[in-house]
Scaffold this motif. Structure first.
Motif, mmCIF file in Angstrom:
data_model
loop_
_atom_site.group_PDB
_atom_site.id
_atom_site.type_symbol
_atom_site.label_atom_id
_atom_site.label_comp_id
_atom_site.label_asym_id
_atom_site.label_seq_id
_atom_site.Cartn_x
_atom_site.Cartn_y
_atom_site.Cartn_z
ATOM 1 N N ASP A 9 0.676 -1.246 -0.082
ATOM 2 C CA ASP A 9 0.011 -0.107 -0.068
ATOM 3 C C ASP A 9 0.970 1.312 -0.130
ATOM 4 N N MET A 10 0.427 2.427 -0.755
ATOM 5 C CA MET A 10 1.022 3.516 -0.792
ATOM 6 C C MET A 10 1.074 4.382 0.781
ATOM 7 N N PRO A 11 2.061 5.274 0.928
ATOM 8 C CA PRO A 11 1.961 5.871 2.187
ATOM 9 C C PRO A 11 0.861 6.973 2.245
ATOM 10 N N GLN A 12 0.442 7.216 3.166
ATOM 11 C CA GLN A 12 -0.826 8.139 3.326
ATOM 12 C C GLN A 12 -0.687 9.439 3.981
ATOM 13 N N ASP A 13 0.856 9.933 4.172
ATOM 14 C CA ASP A 13 1.222 10.800 4.934
ATOM 15 C C ASP A 13 0.995 12.307 4.243
ATOM 16 N N PHE A 14 0.356 12.192 3.057
ATOM 17 C CA PHE A 14 -0.026 13.252 2.377
ATOM 18 C C PHE A 14 -1.295 13.888 2.526
ATOM 19 N N ILE A 15 -2.041 13.224 3.299
ATOM 20 C CA ILE A 15 -3.303 13.432 3.567
ATOM 21 C C ILE A 15 -3.610 14.374 4.674
ATOM 22 N N SER A 44 0.396 12.411 -7.933
ATOM 23 C CA SER A 44 0.802 13.766 -7.387
ATOM 24 C C SER A 44 1.609 14.529 -8.587
ATOM 25 N N LEU A 45 1.481 15.775 -8.884
ATOM 26 C CA LEU A 45 2.289 16.664 -9.677
ATOM 27 C C LEU A 45 2.613 17.950 -9.133
ATOM 28 N N ALA A 46 4.030 18.135 -9.518
ATOM 29 C CA ALA A 46 4.740 19.418 -8.978
ATOM 30 C C ALA A 46 5.431 19.969 -10.141
ATOM 31 N N ASN A 97 -12.891 29.005 -2.471
ATOM 32 C CA ASN A 97 -11.549 29.492 -2.125
ATOM 33 C C ASN A 97 -10.402 29.210 -3.026
ATOM 34 N N PRO A 98 -10.285 29.608 -4.041
ATOM 35 C CA PRO A 98 -8.874 29.268 -4.907
ATOM 36 C C PRO A 98 -7.966 29.853 -4.158
ATOM 37 N N THR A 99 -6.891 28.385 -4.115
ATOM 38 C CA THR A 99 -5.688 28.744 -3.258
ATOM 39 C C THR A 99 -4.624 28.183 -4.058
ATOM 40 N N HIS A 100 -3.439 28.909 -3.608
ATOM 41 C CA HIS A 100 -2.006 28.489 -4.295
ATOM 42 C C HIS A 100 -1.438 27.225 -3.391
ATOM 43 N N VAL A 101 -1.106 26.100 -4.061
ATOM 44 C CA VAL A 101 -0.595 25.024 -3.630
ATOM 45 C C VAL A 101 0.802 24.678 -4.322
ATOM 46 N N PRO A 102 2.020 24.073 -3.866
ATOM 47 C CA PRO A 102 2.881 23.692 -4.318
ATOM 48 C C PRO A 102 2.932 22.220 -4.957
ATOM 49 N N VAL A 103 1.973 21.400 -4.726
ATOM 50 C CA VAL A 103 1.708 20.160 -5.087
ATOM 51 C C VAL A 103 0.207 19.966 -5.238
ATOM 52 N N LEU A 104 -0.108 19.033 -6.355
ATOM 53 C CA LEU A 104 -1.279 18.546 -6.487
ATOM 54 C C LEU A 104 -1.508 16.951 -6.231
ATOM 55 N N TRP A 105 -2.423 16.634 -5.330
ATOM 56 C CA TRP A 105 -2.709 15.236 -5.296
ATOM 57 C C TRP A 105 -4.017 14.737 -5.877
ATOM 58 N N ILE A 106 -3.874 13.791 -6.559
ATOM 59 C CA ILE A 106 -5.221 13.466 -7.437
ATOM 60 C C ILE A 106 -5.500 12.005 -7.498
ATOM 61 N N GLY A 107 -6.630 11.867 -6.465
ATOM 62 C CA GLY A 107 -7.164 10.566 -6.487
ATOM 63 C C GLY A 107 -7.557 9.805 -7.672
ATOM 64 N N THR A 108 -7.715 8.646 -7.931
ATOM 65 C CA THR A 108 -8.042 7.710 -8.805
ATOM 66 C C THR A 108 -9.624 8.497 -9.353
ATOM 67 N N LYS A 153 12.728 18.548 -6.169
ATOM 68 C CA LYS A 153 11.669 17.946 -5.452
ATOM 69 C C LYS A 153 11.194 19.036 -4.456
ATOM 70 N N PRO A 154 9.985 19.334 -4.267
ATOM 71 C CA PRO A 154 9.375 20.324 -3.575
ATOM 72 C C PRO A 154 9.509 19.770 -1.922
ATOM 73 N N LYS A 155 9.202 20.846 -1.245
ATOM 74 C CA LYS A 155 9.174 20.525 0.075
ATOM 75 C C LYS A 155 7.742 19.575 0.574
ATOM 76 N N PRO A 156 7.856 18.953 1.549
ATOM 77 C CA PRO A 156 6.703 18.264 2.127
ATOM 78 C C PRO A 156 5.324 19.153 1.936
ATOM 79 N N PHE A 157 4.287 18.760 1.666
ATOM 80 C CA PHE A 157 3.160 19.481 1.423
ATOM 81 C C PHE A 157 1.640 18.388 1.665
ATOM 82 N N ARG A 158 0.850 18.803 2.658
ATOM 83 C CA ARG A 158 -0.087 17.947 2.874
ATOM 84 C C ARG A 158 -1.421 18.610 2.128
ATOM 85 N N TRP A 159 -2.068 17.745 1.527
ATOM 86 C CA TRP A 159 -3.275 17.829 0.888
ATOM 87 C C TRP A 159 -4.576 18.006 1.536
#
Length: 490
Positions: A187-193, A264-266, A284-295, A342-348
């Motif tokens: 299973d993939m890590p879930q530390d991005f959530i 994910s995309l950066a 609320n449009p928001t600027h983020v460094p990384v996109l996380w996109i579920g299936t 590689k970007p800094k860690p970021f939570r989605w």
């Protein structure tokens, strides 16, 4: 000097950034299609070249991958001819649209199959506006050449009646893996959530079930891995780059077309201003460094091109990116080897895009659902249940488990008693996120949402589209092996 097209010219002439054709009434693969049809989709086997000397055979739409970008106009009726040139009956699902069960493309809801070497004509009114997509809804089971493992996917953009156009051009990106294989566990890590809080009781229940299964000598259930990774059907370094000029505001429409994977995309040195999730504008449009996109999730985000160079827009997972999950972004007058930083860690966190301090409207009724995994219980595959019941692995229609009254507002309280992330999808409706792992929220409207392992999630929807309505995990392995149920209107 390189010529840069206006947004209108770009939309008309390119469609997908890597060269897939724009599907429109005028340039539509007209051979053999009735003149009265607005669009034609042909389901057929075809070779696709994802890299130099890497040619795969798969089932496609109109002989290409991704399927052509279809641009509809909101609330303007269309007719589509679907030709099935394969030996297998097919379903074509119009994901994210509010359509009838006859059109939706789900056998579980009663949509007629497109027969092998046959044809169906459908008529519907595209809505809601925004980024949707079309894909097969056949089950694959253990056959990793069919269903969503194949190349049967294409983006849909429904033009809104009013478009502020705060961008210079659009680029459509379809993320997809090929050559799947079965493996055990992983299973993939879930530390991005975020939020990351888990429910103690759910975790104890899920872990106890797994320990009991392993103690009986059962192996971990099958998972799926992939050999090749692509954006718009090309591996990183093997397609045309996205060419930009400094100061442009580029609106990226991104679809995760994977059968099973979260992506994910950066883009080094750049931020994404998320403007829509699953095609629906965010409060609320928001600027983020990384996109996380579920299936099956989609994200629309504007990037201001203010960091000249030659960059890799790619997945954070080094192995996946090196095996193709990326595309080059090249500024005018810049050259050289594409760079990845590689970007800094970021939570989605979906709540970043919600209405600040707002609360959702109280529902008329709440449905409680608990999702559980029976490890390796189905010939080595995990068996999935909702409230202890797995959806039958047959093509027969079954009675609905949950009953709706038209016009009422319903809340689905989901509890995940497994360590897997589930991209949960509700057909023919959109829902509002109202509670994320114990934290209330409001205003974010979607049709797929990632539910973390051992977490709780609540969504609300209005019963405004009568007929059988399928609810399922969009991860193909989970859906195929029980993770589905039905709503009906009474």
């Amino acid at each position: 000097m390189e010529r840069f097209e206006s947004r209108r010219e770009f939309i008309r002439t390119t469609g997908l950034a890597a060269g897939a054709l724009l599907l429109s009434p005028k340039n539509l693969f007209a051979a053999g299609a009735d003149a009265a049809a607005d669009y034609t989709v042909r389901i057929k086997a075809a070779p696709i070249e994802i890299a130099r000397d890497v040619i795969l055979s798969t089932i496609t739409y109109n002989g290409q991958f991704p399927g052509s970008l279809i641009r509809f106009k909101e609330d303007q009726q269309v007719t589509v001819d679907i030709f099935n040139e394969t030996d297998t009956p097919e379903q074509l699902h119009w994901h994210g649209q509010k359509v009838s069960t006859d059109v939706d493309g789900s056998a579980e809801e009663g949509t007629p199959y497109i027969p092998a070497h046959g044809r169906r004509r459908i008529t519907f009114t595209p809505n809601p506006a925004g980024l949707r997509f079309y894909h097969t809804h056949n089950r694959a089971g253990a056959d990793l050449s069919t269903g969503q493992y194949s190349g049967q996917v294409g983006p849909v953009y429904i033009e809104p009646k009013e478009n502020p156009g705060r961008y210079d051009r659009e680029v459509f990106l379809v993320l997809k893996e090929f050559e799947p294989t079965l493996s055990r566990g992983g299973d993939m890590p879930q530390d991005f959530i975020s939020p990351s809080a888990t429910d103690k009781i759910l975790k104890e229940t899920g872990e106890a079930s797994m320990k009991a299964s392993l103690a009986k000598g059962m192996p971990h259930g099958y998972e799926v891995g992939y050999r090749f990774f692509t954006i718009n059907g090309r591996m990183l370094g093997h397609g045309e780059p996205i060419r930009v000029k400094q100061g442009e505001r580029v609106l990226f429409h991104i679809l995760n077309a994977s059968a099973t994977e979260i992506r994910s995309l950066a883009l080094p040195g750049h931020f994404f201003e998320v403007t829509a999730l699953d095609g629906n504008p965010v409060p609320n449009p928001t600027h983020v460094p990384v996109l996380w996109i579920g299936t099956a999730e989609r994200i629309s985000a504007i990037v201001e091109m203010n960091h000249p160079g030659v960059w890799i827009l790619g997945d954070l997972a080094d192995d996946d990116r090196r095996h193709g999950m990326g595309i080059v972004v090249e500024y005018a007058s810049r050259s050289g080897k594409p760079q990845w930083v590689k970007p800094k860690p970021f939570r989605w966190d979906y709540a970043n895009f919600a209405k600040p301090t707002a609360s959702a409207t109280d529902p008329d009724e709440t449905f409680d659902m608990t999702f559980a995994k029976d490890n390796a219980a189905e010939e080595g595959f995990n068996r999935w249940t909702i409230n202890g019941v797995g959806y039958p692995m047959s093509n027969e229609m079954v009675p609905a488990s949950f009953h709706l009254k038209q016009g009422k507002r319903y809340r689905i309280r989901m509890r995940n008693a497994s360590d897997d992330i589930h991209p949960i999808h509700l057909h023919r409706h959109s829902f509002e996120l109202t509670n994320l792992a114990g934290r209330k929220t409001a205003g974010v409207v979607k049709d797929v949402v990632m539910l973390g392992g051992y977490q709780q999630l609540e969504v609300d929807f209005v019963a405004d589209n009568p007929g059988l309505t399928l609810f399922h995990c969009h991860q193909q392995l989970h859906m195929d092996f029980g993770f589905m149920t039905l709503f009906d209107y009474v």
